[in-house]
Design a protein around this motif. Sequence first.
Motif, PDB file in Angstrom:
ATOM      1  N   GLY A 356       0.814  -1.208   0.000  1.00  0.00           N
ATOM      2  CA  GLY A 356       0.000   0.000   0.000  1.00  0.00           C
ATOM      3  C   GLY A 356       0.846   1.256   0.000  1.00  0.00           C
ATOM      4  O   GLY A 356       2.027   1.258  -0.368  1.00  0.00           O
ATOM      5  N   ARG A 357       0.242   2.343   0.447  1.00  0.00           N
ATOM      6  CA  ARG A 357       0.975   3.606   0.533  1.00  0.00           C
ATOM      7  C   ARG A 357       1.929   3.552   1.719  1.00  0.00           C
ATOM      8  O   ARG A 357       1.547   3.160   2.817  1.00  0.00           O
ATOM      9  CB  ARG A 357      -0.026   4.762   0.688  1.00  0.00           C
ATOM     10  N   LYS A 358       3.161   3.960   1.509  1.00  0.00           N
ATOM     11  CA  LYS A 358       4.177   3.865   2.553  1.00  0.00           C
ATOM     12  C   LYS A 358       4.384   5.247   3.175  1.00  0.00           C
ATOM     13  O   LYS A 358       4.762   6.204   2.480  1.00  0.00           O
ATOM     14  CB  LYS A 358       5.466   3.296   1.967  1.00  0.00           C
ATOM     15  N   VAL A 359       4.134   5.309   4.491  1.00  0.00           N
ATOM     16  CA  VAL A 359       4.120   6.582   5.209  1.00  0.00           C
ATOM     17  C   VAL A 359       5.138   6.536   6.344  1.00  0.00           C
ATOM     18  O   VAL A 359       5.094   5.648   7.203  1.00  0.00           O
ATOM     19  CB  VAL A 359       2.726   6.877   5.794  1.00  0.00           C
ATOM     20  N   ALA A 360       6.065   7.485   6.365  1.00  0.00           N
ATOM     21  CA  ALA A 360       7.035   7.600   7.453  1.00  0.00           C
ATOM     22  C   ALA A 360       6.575   8.680   8.416  1.00  0.00           C
ATOM     23  O   ALA A 360       6.372   9.833   8.018  1.00  0.00           O
ATOM     24  CB  ALA A 360       8.411   7.938   6.905  1.00  0.00           C
ATOM     25  N   VAL A 361       6.393   8.308   9.669  1.00  0.00           N
ATOM     26  CA  VAL A 361       6.011   9.249  10.726  1.00  0.00           C
ATOM     27  C   VAL A 361       7.201   9.350  11.660  1.00  0.00           C
ATOM     28  O   VAL A 361       7.462   8.454  12.467  1.00  0.00           O
ATOM     29  CB  VAL A 361       4.744   8.770  11.470  1.00  0.00           C
ATOM     30  N   LEU A 362       7.954  10.430  11.554  1.00  0.00           N
ATOM     31  CA  LEU A 362       9.248  10.545  12.224  1.00  0.00           C
ATOM     32  C   LEU A 362       9.267  11.722  13.193  1.00  0.00           C
ATOM     33  O   LEU A 362       8.595  12.734  12.990  1.00  0.00           O
ATOM     34  CB  LEU A 362      10.368  10.730  11.194  1.00  0.00           C
ATOM     35  N   GLY A 363      10.081  11.572  14.250  1.00  0.00           N
ATOM     36  CA  GLY A 363      10.261  12.636  15.227  1.00  0.00           C
ATOM     37  C   GLY A 363      11.720  12.903  15.494  1.00  0.00           C
ATOM     38  O   GLY A 363      12.610  12.197  14.997  1.00  0.00           O
ATOM     39  N   ASP A 364      11.986  13.916  16.288  1.00  0.00           N
ATOM     40  CA  ASP A 364      13.353  14.333  16.580  1.00  0.00           C
ATOM     41  C   ASP A 364      14.200  13.202  17.152  1.00  0.00           C
ATOM     42  O   ASP A 364      13.708  12.343  17.895  1.00  0.00           O
ATOM     43  CB  ASP A 364      13.348  15.480  17.598  1.00  0.00           C
ATOM     44  N   MET A 365      15.495  13.243  16.808  1.00  0.00           N
ATOM     45  CA  MET A 365      16.495  12.348  17.389  1.00  0.00           C
ATOM     46  C   MET A 365      17.330  13.155  18.374  1.00  0.00           C
ATOM     47  O   MET A 365      17.776  14.263  18.062  1.00  0.00           O
ATOM     48  CB  MET A 365      17.395  11.771  16.293  1.00  0.00           C
ATOM     49  N   GLY A 366      17.551  12.606  19.560  1.00  0.00           N
ATOM     50  CA  GLY A 366      18.258  13.339  20.603  1.00  0.00           C
ATOM     51  C   GLY A 366      19.720  12.946  20.755  1.00  0.00           C
ATOM     52  O   GLY A 366      20.198  11.990  20.140  1.00  0.00           O
ATOM     53  N   GLU A 367      20.438  13.715  21.556  1.00  0.00           N
ATOM     54  CA  GLU A 367      21.822  13.440  21.956  1.00  0.00           C
ATOM     55  C   GLU A 367      22.774  13.324  20.767  1.00  0.00           C
ATOM     56  O   GLU A 367      23.649  12.471  20.729  1.00  0.00           O
ATOM     57  CB  GLU A 367      21.895  12.169  22.816  1.00  0.00           C
ATOM     58  N   LEU A 368      22.601  14.216  19.788  1.00  0.00           N
ATOM     59  CA  LEU A 368      23.464  14.171  18.606  1.00  0.00           C
ATOM     60  C   LEU A 368      24.510  15.280  18.598  1.00  0.00           C
ATOM     61  O   LEU A 368      25.279  15.394  17.642  1.00  0.00           O
ATOM     62  CB  LEU A 368      22.607  14.255  17.332  1.00  0.00           C
ATOM     63  N   GLY A 369      24.547  16.085  19.643  1.00  0.00           N
ATOM     64  CA  GLY A 369      25.607  17.066  19.777  1.00  0.00           C
ATOM     65  C   GLY A 369      25.531  18.215  18.784  1.00  0.00           C
ATOM     66  O   GLY A 369      24.458  18.570  18.269  1.00  0.00           O
ATOM     67  N   ASP A 370      26.691  18.777  18.469  1.00  0.00           N
ATOM     68  CA  ASP A 370      26.766  19.976  17.632  1.00  0.00           C
ATOM     69  C   ASP A 370      26.293  19.733  16.204  1.00  0.00           C
ATOM     70  O   ASP A 370      25.914  20.681  15.503  1.00  0.00           O
ATOM     71  CB  ASP A 370      28.202  20.509  17.609  1.00  0.00           C
ATOM     72  N   ASP A 371      26.341  18.482  15.755  1.00  0.00           N
ATOM     73  CA  ASP A 371      25.968  18.167  14.374  1.00  0.00           C
ATOM     74  C   ASP A 371      24.509  17.734  14.240  1.00  0.00           C
ATOM     75  O   ASP A 371      24.124  17.147  13.226  1.00  0.00           O
ATOM     76  CB  ASP A 371      26.875  17.065  13.824  1.00  0.00           C
ATOM     77  N   GLU A 372      23.686  18.012  15.242  1.00  0.00           N
ATOM     78  CA  GLU A 372      22.322  17.485  15.237  1.00  0.00           C
ATOM     79  C   GLU A 372      21.512  17.956  14.018  1.00  0.00           C
ATOM     80  O   GLU A 372      20.756  17.177  13.428  1.00  0.00           O
ATOM     81  CB  GLU A 372      21.596  17.853  16.531  1.00  0.00           C
ATOM     82  N   ALA A 373      21.675  19.207  13.616  1.00  0.00           N
ATOM     83  CA  ALA A 373      20.929  19.701  12.453  1.00  0.00           C
ATOM     84  C   ALA A 373      21.382  18.982  11.185  1.00  0.00           C
ATOM     85  O   ALA A 373      20.565  18.524  10.379  1.00  0.00           O
ATOM     86  CB  ALA A 373      21.108  21.208  12.310  1.00  0.00           C
ATOM     87  N   ALA A 374      22.698  18.865  11.006  1.00  0.00           N
ATOM     88  CA  ALA A 374      23.237  18.216   9.813  1.00  0.00           C
ATOM     89  C   ALA A 374      22.845  16.736   9.751  1.00  0.00           C
ATOM     90  O   ALA A 374      22.570  16.204   8.673  1.00  0.00           O
ATOM     91  CB  ALA A 374      24.759  18.360   9.779  1.00  0.00           C
ATOM     92  N   LEU A 375      22.803  16.076  10.894  1.00  0.00           N
ATOM     93  CA  LEU A 375      22.445  14.656  10.914  1.00  0.00           C
ATOM     94  C   LEU A 375      20.961  14.463  10.612  1.00  0.00           C
ATOM     95  O   LEU A 375      20.574  13.477   9.971  1.00  0.00           O
ATOM     96  CB  LEU A 375      22.819  14.044  12.265  1.00  0.00           C
ATOM     97  N   HIS A 376      20.119  15.392  11.043  1.00  0.00           N
ATOM     98  CA  HIS A 376      18.704  15.328  10.656  1.00  0.00           C
ATOM     99  C   HIS A 376      18.557  15.585   9.152  1.00  0.00           C
ATOM    100  O   HIS A 376      17.736  14.946   8.484  1.00  0.00           O
ATOM    101  CB  HIS A 376      17.871  16.326  11.465  1.00  0.00           C
ATOM    102  N   GLU A 377      19.359  16.498   8.624  1.00  0.00           N
ATOM    103  CA  GLU A 377      19.341  16.739   7.181  1.00  0.00           C
ATOM    104  C   GLU A 377      19.762  15.487   6.416  1.00  0.00           C
ATOM    105  O   GLU A 377      19.189  15.164   5.363  1.00  0.00           O
ATOM    106  CB  GLU A 377      20.265  17.910   6.838  1.00  0.00           C
ATOM    107  N   GLN A 378      20.754  14.780   6.940  1.00  0.00           N
ATOM    108  CA  GLN A 378      21.231  13.552   6.291  1.00  0.00           C
ATOM    109  C   GLN A 378      20.105  12.526   6.188  1.00  0.00           C
ATOM    110  O   GLN A 378      19.915  11.891   5.141  1.00  0.00           O
ATOM    111  CB  GLN A 378      22.396  12.972   7.093  1.00  0.00           C
ATOM    112  N   VAL A 379      19.347  12.376   7.267  1.00  0.00           N
ATOM    113  CA  VAL A 379      18.219  11.439   7.247  1.00  0.00           C
ATOM    114  C   VAL A 379      17.143  11.924   6.283  1.00  0.00           C
ATOM    115  O   VAL A 379      16.534  11.136   5.547  1.00  0.00           O
ATOM    116  CB  VAL A 379      17.644  11.249   8.663  1.00  0.00           C
ATOM    117  N   GLY A 380      16.916  13.233   6.250  1.00  0.00           N
ATOM    118  CA  GLY A 380      15.921  13.788   5.329  1.00  0.00           C
ATOM    119  C   GLY A 380      16.291  13.546   3.873  1.00  0.00           C
ATOM    120  O   GLY A 380      15.436  13.184   3.050  1.00  0.00           O
ATOM    121  N   THR A 381      17.560  13.734   3.556  1.00  0.00           N
ATOM    122  CA  THR A 381      18.030  13.457   2.192  1.00  0.00           C
ATOM    123  C   THR A 381      17.813  11.989   1.840  1.00  0.00           C
ATOM    124  O   THR A 381      17.355  11.655   0.735  1.00  0.00           O
ATOM    125  CB  THR A 381      19.514  13.817   2.056  1.00  0.00           C
ATOM    126  N   PHE A 382      18.115  11.115   2.780  1.00  0.00           N
ATOM    127  CA  PHE A 382      17.917   9.676   2.554  1.00  0.00           C
ATOM    128  C   PHE A 382      16.435   9.366   2.358  1.00  0.00           C
ATOM    129  O   PHE A 382      16.068   8.594   1.473  1.00  0.00           O
ATOM    130  CB  PHE A 382      18.484   8.890   3.730  1.00  0.00           C
TER     131      PHE A 382
END
Length: 459
Positions: A356-382
């Motif tokens: 069927g339709r594939k839906v990702a329901v995602l929330g913030d990831m914690g404890e990622l330090g100074d690179d937290e924004a970039a690591l969320h961007e990495q997951v978004g790109t993926f």
Amino acid sequence: MKNLTLKNIAAACGGVFHGDAALLGQCAESITTDSRQAEPGCLFVPIAGARADGHHYIGQVMEKGALCTLSEKELPDADFPYIHVESSLQSVKDIAEFYLRQLDIPVVGISGSVGKTSTKEMISSVLSQKYHVLKTQGNFNNELGLPLTVFRIREEDQIAVLEMGISDFGEMSRLAKIARPDTCVLTNIGWCHLENLKTRDGIMKAKTEMFEFMQPDGHVVLNGDDDKLAQIQDVRGHAPVFFGVEKQDGVYADEIENCGLKGISCRIHVDEKLSFPVKVPTPGIHMVYNALAAACVGRIYGLTAEEIKTGIESMETLSGRFHIIESDDYTIIDDCYNANPVSMMASLEVLQQGLGRKVAVLGDMGELGDDEAALHEQVGTFAGQCDIQLLICAGPLCEHLAKAAREQNKELKVLHFADRKMLQDALPGLIKKGDTLLIKASHFMQFDKIVKQFSSSDG
């Protein structure tokens, strides 16, 4: 509990016993830090936490028939026995270390950035084909949880499988000092707890502190496909046993076949002469790694290929840990217990196998330090590269994830909400019958409430 007399308890934690000396020879029947779970004959350990101080409940616990209590405070008016200690938290660790030494039981210690719990479950399932296994329950894997897990061990248990979770340097040393593992298993070195550990090299340094207290004749089981762990060639005179999905001098898997959300099949090669086909009941290539780790441990403890196969195929998933929930209207991949970039991308890969339709329901990831924004961007790109039709996310950090996903894939429908509550209110109007939903975020986001909302509404 073997040899846990009040005399030995006081000695183990450096405490001073107050009360009738005739009681010093009596053994505690259990140990608890939760006044609600106190029972006759138990030792109560009051912990001063952020929400409540266990010392306030000492009187209630003793009225329930507890044998004794620890206390960081002197109790001059007490008409019950207590052991005065400097720190209850340190004492519970000292007592656990003493207790485990009284038991003739091998310990398997498990850590890693991703997959600790599912690997623990897989190893326990395999070992239970031959042994009576005591394993870590829930998230009891830290400096308080590990001792409480140790206190659950009884003389009928033949092997203990202990998960060991950390977020800073020195924690693993303190955990390993308690557990003193006979077998050390590390699943991988990923990107989590970067707030304190900063880099993957820092994570590796912290995780491998486990080796400091490994038994002299111990075993080390490592993911040979992990570039950091593959560098380890010797641990206190022992060569590690490696596992992976690429052929190597260790345990490996090939003939890997994706069975969708029903699991994944492969052939596990234990050595040059022994291999067997197996159906891993949970989807995702990462579960093959967990099965390989379990095969390594199974062989160390003398299990046959058939026992290992049966243990892998009979593993049951836990709520919040890649648990597949089928209803008349939806298929839910409940992976909401925790999240980091590696596990988030692995879950997105599995979501693509849904119907069927594939839906990702995602929330913030914690404890990622100074690179937290970039690591969320990495997951978004993926996510934007994945074969999914709808991405719904919540939390301030997930705004970076959503933006990166939109930039990667203009055709992907992406929605972002400020917080989990707003997402939860909107979600019923966004989901359709027949959808496959991945629900995943770090634990503090409380995405388990979303799982309950959808899994209960459809029976």
